[in-house]
Design a protein around this motif. Structure first.
Motif, PDB file in Angstrom:
ATOM      1  N   LYS A 142      10.655  58.386  49.728  1.00 18.87           N
ATOM      2  CA  LYS A 142      10.789  59.247  48.541  1.00 18.87           C
ATOM      3  C   LYS A 142      11.514  60.543  48.901  1.00 18.87           C
ATOM      4  O   LYS A 142      12.375  61.011  48.158  1.00 18.87           O
ATOM      5  N   LYS A 143      11.168  61.123  50.051  1.00 19.04           N
ATOM      6  CA  LYS A 143      11.841  62.350  50.501  1.00 19.04           C
ATOM      7  C   LYS A 143      13.311  62.095  50.809  1.00 19.04           C
ATOM      8  O   LYS A 143      14.143  62.977  50.648  1.00 19.04           O
ATOM      9  N   MET A 144      13.637  60.867  51.252  1.00 18.84           N
ATOM     10  CA  MET A 144      15.027  60.490  51.533  1.00 18.84           C
ATOM     11  C   MET A 144      15.768  60.076  50.259  1.00 18.84           C
ATOM     12  O   MET A 144      16.943  59.730  50.317  1.00 18.84           O
ATOM     13  N   ARG A 145      15.058  60.065  49.142  1.00 17.25           N
ATOM     14  CA  ARG A 145      15.599  59.657  47.846  1.00 17.25           C
ATOM     15  C   ARG A 145      16.095  58.207  47.847  1.00 17.25           C
ATOM     16  O   ARG A 145      17.138  57.887  47.277  1.00 17.25           O
ATOM     17  N   VAL A 146      15.327  57.364  48.520  1.00 13.47           N
ATOM     18  CA  VAL A 146      15.613  55.931  48.527  1.00 13.47           C
ATOM     19  C   VAL A 146      14.771  55.300  47.422  1.00 13.47           C
ATOM     20  O   VAL A 146      13.547  55.428  47.413  1.00 13.47           O
ATOM     21  N   ASP A 147      15.435  54.632  46.484  1.00  9.27           N
ATOM     22  CA  ASP A 147      14.763  54.040  45.332  1.00  9.27           C
ATOM     23  C   ASP A 147      14.381  52.589  45.639  1.00  9.27           C
ATOM     24  O   ASP A 147      15.237  51.707  45.654  1.00  9.27           O
ATOM     25  N   VAL A 148      13.105  52.378  45.891  1.00 17.56           N
ATOM     26  CA  VAL A 148      12.576  51.047  46.185  1.00 17.56           C
ATOM     27  C   VAL A 148      11.879  50.532  44.932  1.00 17.56           C
ATOM     28  O   VAL A 148      11.056  51.222  44.351  1.00 17.56           O
ATOM     29  N   GLU A 149      12.237  49.299  44.517  1.00 14.56           N
ATOM     30  CA  GLU A 149      11.603  48.710  43.333  1.00 14.56           C
ATOM     31  C   GLU A 149      10.199  48.206  43.650  1.00 14.56           C
ATOM     32  O   GLU A 149       9.264  48.439  42.891  1.00 14.56           O
ATOM     33  N   LYS A 150      10.080  47.484  44.761  1.00 13.19           N
ATOM     34  CA  LYS A 150       8.792  46.952  45.202  1.00 13.19           C
ATOM     35  C   LYS A 150       8.689  47.151  46.700  1.00 13.19           C
ATOM     36  O   LYS A 150       9.694  47.118  47.415  1.00 13.19           O
ATOM     37  N   PHE A 151       7.451  47.309  47.153  1.00 11.63           N
ATOM     38  CA  PHE A 151       7.209  47.488  48.585  1.00 11.63           C
ATOM     39  C   PHE A 151       5.867  46.858  48.914  1.00 11.63           C
ATOM     40  O   PHE A 151       4.875  47.077  48.216  1.00 11.63           O
ATOM     41  N   ASN A 152       5.844  46.070  49.971  1.00  2.25           N
ATOM     42  CA  ASN A 152       4.621  45.407  50.394  1.00  2.25           C
ATOM     43  C   ASN A 152       4.562  45.414  51.917  1.00  2.25           C
ATOM     44  O   ASN A 152       5.579  45.271  52.583  1.00  2.25           O
ATOM     45  N   ILE A 178       4.762  43.322  58.797  1.00 10.31           N
ATOM     46  CA  ILE A 178       5.951  42.902  58.073  1.00 10.31           C
ATOM     47  C   ILE A 178       6.133  43.841  56.883  1.00 10.31           C
ATOM     48  O   ILE A 178       5.286  43.896  55.994  1.00 10.31           O
ATOM     49  N   TYR A 179       7.238  44.583  56.915  1.00 14.10           N
ATOM     50  CA  TYR A 179       7.576  45.503  55.830  1.00 14.10           C
ATOM     51  C   TYR A 179       8.512  44.774  54.874  1.00 14.10           C
ATOM     52  O   TYR A 179       9.612  44.382  55.265  1.00 14.10           O
ATOM     53  N   GLU A 180       8.084  44.586  53.628  1.00 13.20           N
ATOM     54  CA  GLU A 180       8.877  43.863  52.643  1.00 13.20           C
ATOM     55  C   GLU A 180       9.340  44.829  51.550  1.00 13.20           C
ATOM     56  O   GLU A 180       8.524  45.390  50.820  1.00 13.20           O
ATOM     57  N   PHE A 181      10.655  44.999  51.451  1.00 12.02           N
ATOM     58  CA  PHE A 181      11.258  45.892  50.469  1.00 12.02           C
ATOM     59  C   PHE A 181      12.041  45.077  49.448  1.00 12.02           C
ATOM     60  O   PHE A 181      12.734  44.130  49.807  1.00 12.02           O
ATOM     61  N   THR A 182      11.943  45.464  48.183  1.00 13.48           N
ATOM     62  CA  THR A 182      12.748  44.863  47.133  1.00 13.48           C
ATOM     63  C   THR A 182      13.498  45.987  46.437  1.00 13.48           C
ATOM     64  O   THR A 182      12.912  47.019  46.101  1.00 13.48           O
ATOM     65  N   GLY A 183      14.817  45.774  46.234  1.00 12.40           N
ATOM     66  CA  GLY A 183      15.616  46.780  45.557  1.00 12.40           C
ATOM     67  C   GLY A 183      17.088  46.447  45.623  1.00 12.40           C
ATOM     68  O   GLY A 183      17.487  45.400  46.137  1.00 12.40           O
ATOM     69  N   ASN A 237      20.837  47.575  46.892  1.00 14.61           N
ATOM     70  CA  ASN A 237      21.609  48.363  47.872  1.00 14.61           C
ATOM     71  C   ASN A 237      20.716  49.274  48.717  1.00 14.61           C
ATOM     72  O   ASN A 237      21.012  50.467  48.883  1.00 14.61           O
ATOM     73  N   LEU A 238      19.640  48.726  49.229  1.00 16.94           N
ATOM     74  CA  LEU A 238      18.736  49.533  50.048  1.00 16.94           C
ATOM     75  C   LEU A 238      19.390  49.815  51.407  1.00 16.94           C
ATOM     76  O   LEU A 238      19.860  48.889  52.070  1.00 16.94           O
ATOM     77  N   PRO A 239      19.418  51.084  51.829  1.00 16.45           N
ATOM     78  CA  PRO A 239      20.048  51.443  53.100  1.00 16.45           C
ATOM     79  C   PRO A 239      19.152  51.084  54.288  1.00 16.45           C
ATOM     80  O   PRO A 239      18.131  51.733  54.523  1.00 16.45           O
ATOM     81  N   MET A 240      19.539  50.056  55.035  1.00 14.73           N
ATOM     82  CA  MET A 240      18.726  49.571  56.147  1.00 14.73           C
ATOM     83  C   MET A 240      18.436  50.666  57.166  1.00 14.73           C
ATOM     84  O   MET A 240      17.340  50.729  57.712  1.00 14.73           O
ATOM     85  N   ASP A 241      19.404  51.554  57.410  1.00 12.53           N
ATOM     86  CA  ASP A 241      19.190  52.618  58.391  1.00 12.53           C
ATOM     87  C   ASP A 241      18.065  53.553  57.968  1.00 12.53           C
ATOM     88  O   ASP A 241      17.266  53.983  58.792  1.00 12.53           O
ATOM     89  N   LYS A 242      17.957  53.828  56.672  1.00 17.37           N
ATOM     90  CA  LYS A 242      16.882  54.707  56.194  1.00 17.37           C
ATOM     91  C   LYS A 242      15.535  53.991  56.180  1.00 17.37           C
ATOM     92  O   LYS A 242      14.507  54.600  56.481  1.00 17.37           O
ATOM     93  N   LEU A 243      15.555  52.705  55.851  1.00 15.26           N
ATOM     94  CA  LEU A 243      14.304  51.933  55.906  1.00 15.26           C
ATOM     95  C   LEU A 243      13.771  51.929  57.330  1.00 15.26           C
ATOM     96  O   LEU A 243      12.588  52.181  57.565  1.00 15.26           O
ATOM     97  N   GLN A 244      14.662  51.649  58.288  1.00 13.72           N
ATOM     98  CA  GLN A 244      14.265  51.601  59.691  1.00 13.72           C
ATOM     99  C   GLN A 244      13.783  52.962  60.176  1.00 13.72           C
ATOM    100  O   GLN A 244      12.798  53.060  60.911  1.00 13.72           O
ATOM    101  N   GLU A 303       8.617  43.945  61.686  1.00 11.06           N
ATOM    102  CA  GLU A 303       9.899  43.463  61.194  1.00 11.06           C
ATOM    103  C   GLU A 303      10.096  43.941  59.766  1.00 11.06           C
ATOM    104  O   GLU A 303       9.137  44.315  59.086  1.00 11.06           O
ATOM    105  N   ILE A 304      11.358  43.920  59.340  1.00 11.38           N
ATOM    106  CA  ILE A 304      11.717  44.328  57.984  1.00 11.38           C
ATOM    107  C   ILE A 304      12.298  43.126  57.262  1.00 11.38           C
ATOM    108  O   ILE A 304      13.129  42.401  57.795  1.00 11.38           O
ATOM    109  N   LYS A 305      11.855  42.924  56.005  1.00  9.71           N
ATOM    110  CA  LYS A 305      12.436  41.923  55.132  1.00  9.71           C
ATOM    111  C   LYS A 305      12.909  42.654  53.868  1.00  9.71           C
ATOM    112  O   LYS A 305      12.162  43.450  53.302  1.00  9.71           O
ATOM    113  N   VAL A 306      14.134  42.384  53.472  1.00 14.58           N
ATOM    114  CA  VAL A 306      14.693  43.026  52.283  1.00 14.58           C
ATOM    115  C   VAL A 306      15.071  41.945  51.278  1.00 14.58           C
ATOM    116  O   VAL A 306      15.753  40.978  51.622  1.00 14.58           O
TER     117      VAL A 306
END
Length: 141
Positions: free
Chosen positions: A64-74, A95-100, A102-109, A135-138
């Protein structure tokens, strides 16, 4: 100054307990195959929940502070138990599961790394005695 957390675990009957954590109640019990009545959560999986909740809150707050808009997160947490008593987790995988879109992988990591290496107190303790991997799943929408 050090902070102190206090939880209360009240015996109800058989292997059932009622836990009170800051006014929130959780039922604890063992499965029927070990003498419980399966009326609540066994204690060990709560260790996985604690890690998952801790890192999930960190990651979403940082994103949120990075202003990354994630639709779902689990966050899924898998724990491998030893086969002999005392049974304990010797390996945990997150296991980090992101849905959205154009999610920036570098910011997720980066958010995950900050949680795992700096902010999550549960992770900090577990890392001392348990092999932790992640691990990350997008899922792109």
């Amino acid at each position: 100054m050090l902070n102190k957390e206090i939880v209360s675990t009240e015996w109800l009957n058989n292997l059932a307990f009622k836990a009170d954590i800051k006014g929130h109640k959780i039922m604890l019990d063992a499965e029927s195959n070990v003498g419980g009545e399966n009326r609540g959560i066994p204690p060990k999986p709560l260790m996985l929940l604690s890690l998952g909740g801790c890192t999930a809150m960190d990651v979403i707050s940082i994103l949120k502070k990075m202003r990354v808009d994630v639709e779902k997160f689990n966050v899924k947490v898998e724990g491998d138990l030893t086969s002999e008593h005392p049974k304990y987790f010797y390996k945990i995988h997150v296991i980090y599961e992101f849905t959205g879109k154009n999610l920036p992988m570098d910011k997720l990591q980066k958010a995950i790394n900050l949680s795992e290496e700096r902010y999550c107190g549960v992770s900090a303790v577990y890392k001392k005695v348990i092999e932790l991997t992640s691990e990350i799943k997008v899922i792109e929408t």
